[in-house]
Write a protein that holds these residues in place. Structure first.
Motif, PDB file in Angstrom:
ATOM      1  N   ARG A   1       0.813  -1.217   0.000  1.00  0.00           N
ATOM      2  CA  ARG A   1       0.000   0.000   0.000  1.00  0.00           C
ATOM      3  C   ARG A   1       0.847   1.267   0.000  1.00  0.00           C
ATOM      4  NH1 ARG A   1      -3.767   1.293   4.017  1.00  0.00           N
ATOM      5  NH2 ARG A   1      -3.155  -0.318   5.503  1.00  0.00           N
ATOM      6  N   ASP A   2       2.149   1.130   0.213  1.00  0.00           N
ATOM      7  CA  ASP A   2       2.964   2.341   0.263  1.00  0.00           C
ATOM      8  C   ASP A   2       3.733   2.591  -1.023  1.00  0.00           C
ATOM      9  OD1 ASP A   2       2.215   3.195   2.731  1.00  0.00           O
ATOM     10  OD2 ASP A   2       3.579   1.807   3.754  1.00  0.00           O
ATOM     11  N   SER A   3       3.533   1.723  -2.021  1.00  0.00           N
ATOM     12  CA  SER A   3       4.270   1.918  -3.272  1.00  0.00           C
ATOM     13  C   SER A   3       3.709   3.116  -4.025  1.00  0.00           C
ATOM     14  CB  SER A   3       4.163   0.678  -4.140  1.00  0.00           C
ATOM     15  OG  SER A   3       2.866   0.585  -4.678  1.00  0.00           O
ATOM     16  N   ASN A   4       4.570   3.709  -4.866  1.00  0.00           N
ATOM     17  CA  ASN A   4       4.122   4.876  -5.635  1.00  0.00           C
ATOM     18  C   ASN A   4       2.980   4.516  -6.566  1.00  0.00           C
ATOM     19  OD1 ASN A   4       5.972   6.457  -4.426  1.00  0.00           O
ATOM     20  ND2 ASN A   4       7.458   6.374  -6.101  1.00  0.00           N
TER      21      ASN A   4
ATOM     22  N   MET B   1      -9.955   7.465  -7.106  1.00  0.00           N
ATOM     23  CA  MET B   1     -10.779   8.276  -6.211  1.00  0.00           C
ATOM     24  C   MET B   1     -11.314   9.514  -6.930  1.00  0.00           C
ATOM     25  SD  MET B   1      -9.547  10.195  -2.749  1.00  0.00           S
ATOM     26  CE  MET B   1      -8.448  11.301  -3.620  1.00  0.00           C
TER      27      MET B   1
ATOM     28  N   PHE C   1      -4.648   4.766  -6.593  1.00  0.00           N
ATOM     29  CA  PHE C   1      -5.744   5.066  -5.669  1.00  0.00           C
ATOM     30  C   PHE C   1      -6.261   6.485  -5.884  1.00  0.00           C
ATOM     31  CE2 PHE C   1      -7.753   6.367  -1.790  1.00  0.00           C
ATOM     32  CZ  PHE C   1      -8.440   5.231  -1.382  1.00  0.00           C
ATOM     33  N   ALA C   2      -5.302   7.424  -6.020  1.00  0.00           N
ATOM     34  CA  ALA C   2      -5.701   8.826  -6.193  1.00  0.00           C
ATOM     35  C   ALA C   2      -6.509   8.981  -7.483  1.00  0.00           C
ATOM     36  CB  ALA C   2      -4.458   9.713  -6.226  1.00  0.00           C
TER      37      ALA C   2
ATOM     38  N   VAL D   1     -15.263  10.235  -7.450  1.00  0.00           N
ATOM     39  CA  VAL D   1     -15.860  11.437  -6.840  1.00  0.00           C
ATOM     40  C   VAL D   1     -16.392  12.375  -7.914  1.00  0.00           C
ATOM     41  CG1 VAL D   1     -15.309  13.535  -5.567  1.00  0.00           C
ATOM     42  CG2 VAL D   1     -14.545  11.332  -4.715  1.00  0.00           C
TER      43      VAL D   1
ATOM     44  N   VAL E   1     -19.628  10.981  -9.411  1.00  0.00           N
ATOM     45  CA  VAL E   1     -20.761  11.065  -8.477  1.00  0.00           C
ATOM     46  C   VAL E   1     -21.277  12.504  -8.382  1.00  0.00           C
ATOM     47  CG1 VAL E   1     -21.396  10.943  -6.034  1.00  0.00           C
ATOM     48  CG2 VAL E   1     -20.162   9.056  -7.096  1.00  0.00           C
ATOM     49  N   LEU E   2     -20.347  13.458  -8.219  1.00  0.00           N
ATOM     50  CA  LEU E   2     -20.762  14.849  -8.067  1.00  0.00           C
ATOM     51  C   LEU E   2     -21.380  15.385  -9.345  1.00  0.00           C
ATOM     52  CD1 LEU E   2     -17.982  16.494  -5.893  1.00  0.00           C
ATOM     53  CD2 LEU E   2     -20.191  15.593  -5.211  1.00  0.00           C
TER      54      LEU E   2
ATOM     55  N   TYR F   1       0.673   2.216  -6.326  1.00  0.00           N
ATOM     56  CA  TYR F   1      -0.611   2.075  -5.643  1.00  0.00           C
ATOM     57  C   TYR F   1      -1.178   3.439  -5.271  1.00  0.00           C
ATOM     58  CZ  TYR F   1      -4.141   0.622  -2.323  1.00  0.00           C
ATOM     59  OH  TYR F   1      -5.332   0.449  -1.680  1.00  0.00           O
ATOM     60  N   THR F   2      -0.290   4.318  -4.784  1.00  0.00           N
ATOM     61  CA  THR F   2      -0.744   5.642  -4.363  1.00  0.00           C
ATOM     62  C   THR F   2      -1.349   6.398  -5.532  1.00  0.00           C
ATOM     63  OG1 THR F   2       1.034   5.648  -2.752  1.00  0.00           O
ATOM     64  CG2 THR F   2      -0.039   7.751  -3.194  1.00  0.00           C
TER      65      THR F   2
END
Lengths: 244, 229
Positions: free
Chosen positions: A3-6, A16, A12-13, A20, A23-24, A8-9
């Protein structure tokens, strides 16, 4: 999975943001019509309340069509621009930024029990954000029949008090032209020595303590907007017939 | 803005050996503690800024309380659901995005279905995003606890925040404008005897002073909050 690998980050971003945003965007566009409808009806409600007709939002549309007999978009010289619809084409917040020659000035003519009223929309600046409202003139196009104000973000309990009925009622009966026929508007004054607004010929209403800048904003907004309607307000009925 | 007490994830992990009842003593504590012993405003000193801004009158304070409860419960639940997937390095950004989208969602729905309420709230709704309590609880609790507990924690803290808000607004509206919830409560006869509303109560400094007095009274009453030495 680390979960701390670049990777994955970033992944995830990105996911997300996509979720978002959709949805908005979906919520905003599916609720848009309902929201616009609320704003439209509220505008009708505000216009009606300046001539003393109180209604809820649901009933506003019918009464508006009953009482408002003309919706005009004026040029700076007082003539009518037929190509513009005063109610739906003009958004005052944008319109005031144009120069006076390209601006169109909306005015609503109401007829209630044989009496004619002229309703002029206002838009100006308060302390924190925009303030706006409507002012209705009597048949003499001088005496104020009623006024409504609203604001975006004035301080609750201070500047926001301009939306209170007791403040708006102070404008009733005041005159926008002085004896010699010059436009003076209505000043929100701290020095008029007339706290109950009994003197209706002083072109002033009593200010709200702690709301000096909002009050000045109201004064400035009234005079700034009204000056563009001078040629229309000063025209005789015969002139108006000619212009129409 | 105050920072959460620690950057480390909270050490308490609830290992469910047998099913805990929904309202066990611990869970009731999550809901109840923020109202007094662990009040977000007076004890954790979070969310002071908005407590000063929107306590001039009771009505906005009440509406703000309800919106904060909705936003905190929802964002606590979402972050708690995602707690094992959120990358540690961008967790603050993720929390911010969750809170911001909840707030926008609430704002949009209010504007469509409860237009008058949304007009009442106007800028306050946006202020929820900057409320340290929301982010503080996400960081300190929801990231390390289960969904149901996080939900209770969110509701509890929002209620504790709202309780203080309403208390401060009560005194400010009463002494500042002689009204409660917009209705005049101080009779005209008292005004005629020379009583005047205290205009200073309407300004932010008096909110801070009122809050200070509330903290003082609370600390004097509640033995748990009395500091040793």
């Amino acid at each position: 999975m680390n979960r701390d690998s670049n990777g994955y980050t970033f992944g995830f971003a990105a996911a997300m943001v996509l979720v978002v945003a959709s949805v908005l965007a979906f919520t905003a566009s599916s609720l848009k019509d309902l929201q616009a409808e609320n704003v439209r009806k509220e505008k009708m409600q505000n216009i009606l309340s300046t001539i003393g007709i109180e209604t809820d939002r649901e009933g506003a549309e019918k009464l508006f069509n009953d009482y408002i007999v003309e919706q005009l978009a004026l040029r700076n010289d007082g003539s009518v621009d037929e190509t513009v619809d005063a109610f739906s084409d003009i958004e005052l917040a944008r319109e005031v930024k144009k120069d006076a020659e390209t601006q169109r000035f909306p005015i609503y003519v109401a007829s209630v029990d044989e009496a004619t009223y002229y309703i002029i929309p206002l838009y100006g600046a308060g302390l924190w954000n925009a303030i706006w409202g409507y002012i209705a003139l009597d048949e003499d196009r001088n005496t104020i029949k009623g006024a409504v104000f609203d604001h975006q973000g004035e301080t609750a309990g201070l500047g926001a008090e301009i939306t209170q009925q007791w403040f708006m009622d102070r404008f009733v009966g005041e005159k926008i032209f002085d004896m010699s026929g010059d436009l003076v508007g209505i000043r929100v004054s701290k020095t008029n020595n007339d706290p109950n607004d009994i003197d209706k010929d002083d072109h002033e209403v009593d200010a709200i303590s702690g709301a000096t800048i909002t009050g000045d904003g109201v004064s400035d907004m009234i005079i700034e907007r009204l000056q563009h309607y001078l040629s229309y307000l000063k025209a005789t009925p015969a002139d108006l017939a000619y212009n129409n | 803005m105050s920072k959460p007490k620690s950057n480390k994830k909270p050490a308490i992990f609830f290992v469910a050996k047998e099913r805990e009842p929904l309202f066990s003593k611990k869970n009731r504590g999550l809901l109840k503690d923020p109202l007094d012993d662990n009040n977000p405003i007076t004890v954790q000193v979070l969310g002071i800024c908005s407590a000063l801004a929107i306590t001039v009158q009771l009505k906005p304070a009440v509406v703000m309380t309800l919106s904060v409860i909705a936003v905190m419960a929802a964002s606590n639940v979402i972050v708690s659901l995602l707690r094992n997937a959120i990358p540690n390095r961008i967790r603050i950004i993720v929390q911010l995005v969750v809170v911001a989208s909840m707030v926008i969602l609430v704002d949009q729905v209010l504007r469509a279905y409860a237009y008058d309420v949304s007009k009442q709230l106007s800028i306050f709704i946006g202020l929820i995003i900057t409320n340290c309590i929301v982010m503080g609880r996400l960081e300190a609790f929801a990231l390390g606890n289960g969904v149901w507990k996080s939900f209770l924690d969110g509701v509890g803290n929002a209620a504790g925040y709202g309780f203080m808000l309403i208390l401060v607004a009560f005194f400010r509206e009463l002494f500042g404008s002689g009204k409660l919830y917009g209705y005049q409560v101080i009779p005209d006869s008292i005004y005629e005897m020379g009583y005047e509303n205290n205009g200073l109560m309407l300004l932010s400094p008096m909110a801070l002073i009122t809050l200070g007095i509330i903290i003082w009274v609370q600390r004097a009453r509640n033995r748990k909050l009395i500091e040793k030495n």
